[in-house]
Design a protein around this motif. Structure first.
Motif, mmCIF file in Angstrom:
data_model
loop_
_atom_site.group_PDB
_atom_site.id
_atom_site.type_symbol
_atom_site.label_atom_id
_atom_site.label_comp_id
_atom_site.label_asym_id
_atom_site.label_seq_id
_atom_site.Cartn_x
_atom_site.Cartn_y
_atom_site.Cartn_z
ATOM 1 N N ILE A 9 0.848 -1.195 0.000
ATOM 2 C CA ILE A 9 0.000 0.000 0.000
ATOM 3 C C ILE A 9 0.879 1.239 0.000
ATOM 4 N N CYS A 11 1.405 5.198 -0.243
ATOM 5 C CA CYS A 11 0.562 6.330 0.115
ATOM 6 C C CYS A 11 1.434 7.542 0.412
ATOM 7 N N ILE A 13 0.061 10.385 1.897
ATOM 8 C CA ILE A 13 -0.728 11.249 2.771
ATOM 9 C C ILE A 13 -0.072 11.315 4.155
ATOM 10 N N CYS A 16 -1.892 11.547 7.718
ATOM 11 C CA CYS A 16 -2.670 10.427 8.254
ATOM 12 C C CYS A 16 -1.866 9.712 9.345
ATOM 13 N N HIS A 18 -1.790 6.707 10.015
ATOM 14 C CA HIS A 18 -1.342 5.390 9.554
ATOM 15 C C HIS A 18 -0.187 5.454 8.570
ATOM 16 N N HIS A 19 0.251 6.660 8.197
ATOM 17 C CA HIS A 19 1.363 6.784 7.246
ATOM 18 C C HIS A 19 2.678 6.356 7.909
ATOM 19 N N CYS A 26 1.640 3.010 3.647
ATOM 20 C CA CYS A 26 0.700 2.873 4.749
ATOM 21 C C CYS A 26 1.217 1.786 5.698
ATOM 22 N N LEU A 28 -1.017 0.076 7.735
ATOM 23 C CA LEU A 28 -2.109 -0.864 8.013
ATOM 24 C C LEU A 28 -1.940 -2.146 7.200
ATOM 25 N N ILE A 31 -6.592 -1.526 3.873
ATOM 26 C CA ILE A 31 -7.352 -0.280 3.952
ATOM 27 C C ILE A 31 -8.698 -0.492 3.273
ATOM 28 N N CYS A 48 -9.807 7.238 0.663
ATOM 29 C CA CYS A 48 -9.335 6.215 1.594
ATOM 30 C C CYS A 48 -10.165 6.380 2.863
ATOM 31 N N SER A 50 -9.978 4.663 5.429
ATOM 32 C CA SER A 50 -9.180 4.330 6.614
ATOM 33 C C SER A 50 -8.374 5.529 7.110
ATOM 34 N N PHE A 51 -8.406 6.631 6.370
ATOM 35 C CA PHE A 51 -7.680 7.849 6.748
ATOM 36 C C PHE A 51 -8.123 8.355 8.119
#
Ligand code: SF4
Length: 56
Positions: A9, A11, A13, A16, A18-19, A26, A28, A31, A48, A50-51
């Protein structure tokens, strides 16, 4: 944050929780991707779900 990145995954972002932080991944295991549109036709229509916003 010292959580392991999930190389499946990517990402970018950073806002977040989870970053992965140092790498654009990510952390996680999985997601959920959803939409805020009734009839999504463009990538801008996807979210997303899950953000979670990371307070800095
Ligand atoms: S939960 Fe979504 S927005 Fe947050 S780091 Fe993972 S993929 Fe990115």
């Amino acid at each position: 944050m010292n959580q392991e990145k999930n190389e499946c995954i990517q990402c970018s972002i950073h806002n977040c929780v989870h970053h992965a932080g140092t790498a654009d991944y990510c952390t996680l295991d999985r997601i959920h991707v959803g939409t805020h549109e009734l009839n999504p036709t463009k990538k801008e229509c996807t979210d997303c779900d899950s953000f979670q916003y990371k307070m800095s």
